[in-house]
Scaffold this motif. Structure first.
Motif, PDB file in Angstrom:
ATOM      1  N   ARG A   9       0.840  -1.194   0.000  1.00 45.15           N
ATOM      2  CA  ARG A   9       0.000   0.000   0.000  1.00 45.15           C
ATOM      3  C   ARG A   9       0.882   1.253   0.000  1.00 45.15           C
ATOM      4  N   PRO A  10       0.322   2.368  -0.527  1.00 43.12           N
ATOM      5  CA  PRO A  10       1.067   3.621  -0.462  1.00 43.12           C
ATOM      6  C   PRO A  10       1.222   4.053   0.985  1.00 43.12           C
ATOM      7  N   THR A  13       4.635   1.349  -1.251  1.00 42.04           N
ATOM      8  CA  THR A  13       4.717   1.004  -2.668  1.00 42.04           C
ATOM      9  C   THR A  13       3.700   1.886  -3.373  1.00 42.04           C
ATOM     10  N   PRO A  14       4.154   2.924  -4.082  1.00 40.20           N
ATOM     11  CA  PRO A  14       3.207   3.859  -4.681  1.00 40.20           C
ATOM     12  C   PRO A  14       2.165   3.201  -5.587  1.00 40.20           C
ATOM     13  N   GLU A  15       2.555   2.199  -6.338  1.00 38.34           N
ATOM     14  CA  GLU A  15       1.612   1.539  -7.230  1.00 38.34           C
ATOM     15  C   GLU A  15       1.958   0.054  -7.308  1.00 38.34           C
ATOM     16  N   THR A  17       1.893  -3.575  -8.596  1.00 42.87           N
ATOM     17  CA  THR A  17       1.594  -4.192  -9.882  1.00 42.87           C
ATOM     18  C   THR A  17       0.984  -5.567  -9.663  1.00 42.87           C
ATOM     19  N   THR A  71      -0.972   9.683  -4.263  1.00 44.97           N
ATOM     20  CA  THR A  71      -0.548   8.853  -5.376  1.00 44.97           C
ATOM     21  C   THR A  71      -1.755   8.153  -5.984  1.00 44.97           C
ATOM     22  N   ARG A  73      -4.020   5.302  -7.660  1.00 44.71           N
ATOM     23  CA  ARG A  73      -3.997   3.857  -7.473  1.00 44.71           C
ATOM     24  C   ARG A  73      -4.633   3.130  -8.656  1.00 44.71           C
ATOM     25  N   SER A  74      -4.426   3.590  -9.862  1.00 40.89           N
ATOM     26  CA  SER A  74      -5.133   3.073 -11.023  1.00 40.89           C
ATOM     27  C   SER A  74      -4.904   1.603 -11.294  1.00 40.89           C
ATOM     28  N   SER A  75      -3.727   1.059 -10.993  1.00 45.03           N
ATOM     29  CA  SER A  75      -3.466  -0.342 -11.335  1.00 45.03           C
ATOM     30  C   SER A  75      -4.179  -1.333 -10.430  1.00 45.03           C
ATOM     31  N   THR A  76      -4.602  -0.910  -9.237  1.00 47.10           N
ATOM     32  CA  THR A  76      -5.232  -1.854  -8.325  1.00 47.10           C
ATOM     33  C   THR A  76      -6.732  -1.619  -8.178  1.00 47.10           C
ATOM     34  N   GLN A  77      -7.226  -0.562  -8.806  1.00 50.67           N
ATOM     35  CA  GLN A  77      -8.649  -0.298  -8.685  1.00 50.67           C
ATOM     36  C   GLN A  77      -9.433  -1.117  -9.690  1.00 50.67           C
TER      37      GLN A  77
END
Length: 79
Positions: A9-10, A13-15, A17, A71, A73-77
């Motif tokens: 989590r931010p 880890t900003p994003e 994968t 930050t 969170r597009s990759s986990t949404q």
């Protein structure tokens, strides 16, 4: 428990994968099962568990709110 699993989590880890999530799930299942790699007769259950843990992890990361972090969170949404 699993010291090699990093926080996903931010702001740690900003994003996260998909690879980060899978690696954490695999490490968790290895630790719980006691197998680095399962025997052929256990492979299906092992792989199912990794997939289930990865899915639960992705759901968790998509659902938690970390205040004070801007930050994206597009990759986990879920999309």
């Amino acid at each position: 428990m699993c010291r090699s699993i990093k926080t996903l989590r931010p702001p740690m880890t900003p994003e996260a994968t998909a690879e980060d999530i899978h690696a954490a799930a695999l490490q968790y299942v290895r630790k719980i099962s006691g197998f680095r790699a399962p025997a052929a007769h256990n492979r299906e259950a092992f792989e199912h568990a990794v997939a289930a843990v990865a899915a639960a992890t992705a759901d968790l990361l998509a659902g938690i709110e970390v205040r004070g972090v801007t930050t994206p969170r597009s990759s986990t949404q879920a999309g």
